[in-house]
Enzyme design. Structure first.
Site, PDB file in Angstrom:
ATOM      1  N   ASN A 129       0.847  -1.195   0.000  1.00 55.65           N
ATOM      2  CA  ASN A 129       0.000   0.000   0.000  1.00 55.65           C
ATOM      3  C   ASN A 129       0.886   1.249   0.000  1.00 55.65           C
ATOM      4  O   ASN A 129       2.104   1.152   0.137  1.00 55.65           O
ATOM      5  CB  ASN A 129      -0.985  -0.022   1.176  1.00 55.65           C
ATOM      6  N   GLY A 132      -3.213  -9.542   3.855  1.00 62.31           N
ATOM      7  CA  GLY A 132      -3.096 -10.259   2.585  1.00 62.31           C
ATOM      8  C   GLY A 132      -1.663 -10.663   2.270  1.00 62.31           C
ATOM      9  O   GLY A 132      -0.894 -11.035   3.165  1.00 62.31           O
ATOM     10  N   ASP A 176       0.830  -8.862   1.454  1.00 65.88           N
ATOM     11  CA  ASP A 176       1.788  -7.952   2.088  1.00 65.88           C
ATOM     12  C   ASP A 176       2.178  -8.478   3.475  1.00 65.88           C
ATOM     13  O   ASP A 176       3.376  -8.614   3.802  1.00 65.88           O
ATOM     14  CB  ASP A 176       1.106  -6.572   2.195  1.00 65.88           C
ATOM     15  N   SER A 202      -4.169  -6.126  -6.552  1.00 66.05           N
ATOM     16  CA  SER A 202      -5.434  -5.371  -6.418  1.00 66.05           C
ATOM     17  C   SER A 202      -6.705  -6.213  -6.347  1.00 66.05           C
ATOM     18  O   SER A 202      -7.794  -5.655  -6.200  1.00 66.05           O
ATOM     19  CB  SER A 202      -5.615  -4.335  -7.557  1.00 66.05           C
TER      20      SER A 202
HETATM   21  P1  ADP Z   1      -4.617  -5.880  -2.756  1.00 63.08           P
HETATM   22  O1  ADP Z   1      -4.744  -4.923  -1.582  1.00 63.08           O
HETATM   23  O2  ADP Z   1      -3.659  -5.377  -3.830  1.00 63.08           O
HETATM   24  O3  ADP Z   1      -5.930  -6.310  -3.288  1.00 63.08           O
HETATM   25  P2  ADP Z   1      -4.299  -8.391  -1.250  1.00 63.08           P
HETATM   26  O4  ADP Z   1      -3.091  -8.889  -0.535  1.00 63.08           O
HETATM   27  O5  ADP Z   1      -5.510  -8.099  -0.442  1.00 63.08           O
HETATM   28  O6  ADP Z   1      -3.810  -7.123  -2.124  1.00 63.08           O
HETATM   29  O7  ADP Z   1      -4.708  -9.431  -2.366  1.00 63.08           O
HETATM   30  C1  ADP Z   1      -3.991  -9.623  -3.546  1.00 63.08           C
HETATM   31  C2  ADP Z   1      -4.014 -11.091  -3.917  1.00 63.08           C
HETATM   32  O8  ADP Z   1      -3.023 -11.772  -3.145  1.00 63.08           O
HETATM   33  C3  ADP Z   1      -5.331 -11.801  -3.622  1.00 63.08           C
HETATM   34  O9  ADP Z   1      -5.693 -12.510  -4.800  1.00 63.08           O
HETATM   35  C4  ADP Z   1      -4.981 -12.773  -2.497  1.00 63.08           C
HETATM   36  O10 ADP Z   1      -5.726 -13.959  -2.607  1.00 63.08           O
HETATM   37  C5  ADP Z   1      -3.523 -13.028  -2.781  1.00 63.08           C
HETATM   38  N1  ADP Z   1      -2.677 -13.553  -1.686  1.00 63.08           N
HETATM   39  C6  ADP Z   1      -2.832 -13.468  -0.350  1.00 63.08           C
HETATM   40  N2  ADP Z   1      -1.803 -14.097   0.278  1.00 63.08           N
HETATM   41  C7  ADP Z   1      -0.985 -14.597  -0.693  1.00 63.08           C
HETATM   42  C8  ADP Z   1       0.232 -15.372  -0.713  1.00 63.08           C
HETATM   43  N3  ADP Z   1       0.843 -15.746   0.403  1.00 63.08           N
HETATM   44  N4  ADP Z   1       0.768 -15.699  -1.927  1.00 63.08           N
HETATM   45  C9  ADP Z   1       0.181 -15.316  -3.070  1.00 63.08           C
HETATM   46  N5  ADP Z   1      -0.957 -14.592  -3.124  1.00 63.08           N
HETATM   47  C10 ADP Z   1      -1.533 -14.242  -1.949  1.00 63.08           C
END
Ligand code: ADP
Length: 182
Positions: free
Chosen positions: A28, A36, A38, A130
């Site tokens: 962010n 998520g 991050d 996103s």
């Molecule tokens: P944003 O705020 O950009 O939407 P998020 O982290 O909420 O970012 O989600 C982005 C994508 O990352 C989602 O599709 C989520 O399912 C995925 N995600 C979450 N954890 C992991 C991980 N450990 N490895 C790969 N993808 C992940």
């Protein structure tokens, strides 16, 4: 799938475990970590990543949407983490003209590739930027992600592999269907 000299792969997995030289974080604007992917990257990579993010923040005040910055990978297998900021989905046609989110998402992918290339990484893994907390529709995001990487790969011979690592089976199915349609 191969575009130019770049192999494009799509898989289900946890991006923190990938062995590409760089992995991309859906960060962010503040660069101070979040939920998520991050949160998962900071947790797995350890405090060195956040320390560098704080230094970048002190220097340039964070990371604007669509831009990308690079840190160490800390304890990850990946040497680098590239932190990019995708747009929050606003409905697709608000504020600055039609589909500003599309342009910003394209910038996030493209600028991540540029930063990876500038730092000599030849393999890079992306999550689906996103489409989690930022609510960008998955089909539309997958098309933008894959088209942007395809266009870059056809213009530049730099990368040997660009990998899309999808956390959910349903997202993987969308990316697979989309890549076959390009
Ligand atoms: P944003 O705020 O950009 O939407 P998020 O982290 O909420 O970012 O989600 C982005 C994508 O990352 C989602 O599709 C989520 O399912 C995925 N995600 C979450 N954890 C992991 C991980 N450990 N490895 C790969 N993808 C992940």
């Amino acid at each position: 799938m191969r575009w130019g000299r770049t192999e494009i792969t799509v898989k289900v997995g946890d991006i923190t475990l990938e062995d590409t030289e760089a992995i991309v974080n859906a960060a962010n604007n503040g660069l101070l970590g979040g939920g998520g992917v991050d949160g998962a990257i900071h947790k797995a990579g350890g405090p060195a990543i956040l320390e560098e993010c704080k230094r970048i923040r002190a220097r340039q005040g964070g990371c604007p949407t669509g831009e990308a910055v690079i840190t160490t990978g800390g304890r990850l297998k990946a040497k680098y983490v590239i932190h990019t900021v995708g747009p929050v989905w606003q409905g697709g046609n608000l504020a600055h003209g039609p589909a500003d989110e599309d342009r910003l998402l394209r910038n996030a992918y493209r600028n991540s590739l540029i930063v990876a290339a500038e730092n000599g990484a030849r393999t890079v893994s992306f999550p689906s930027i996103s489409t989690g907390a930022y609510r960008f529709p998955i089909e539309r995001a997958a098309r933008i992600a894959l088209e942007t990487v395809r266009d870059y790969a056809l213009e530049h011979d730099h990368f040997s592999e660009v990998r899309f690592v999808l956390f959910k089976d349903a997202d993987y199915e969308v990316y697979l269907r989309t890549i076959k349609s390009l």
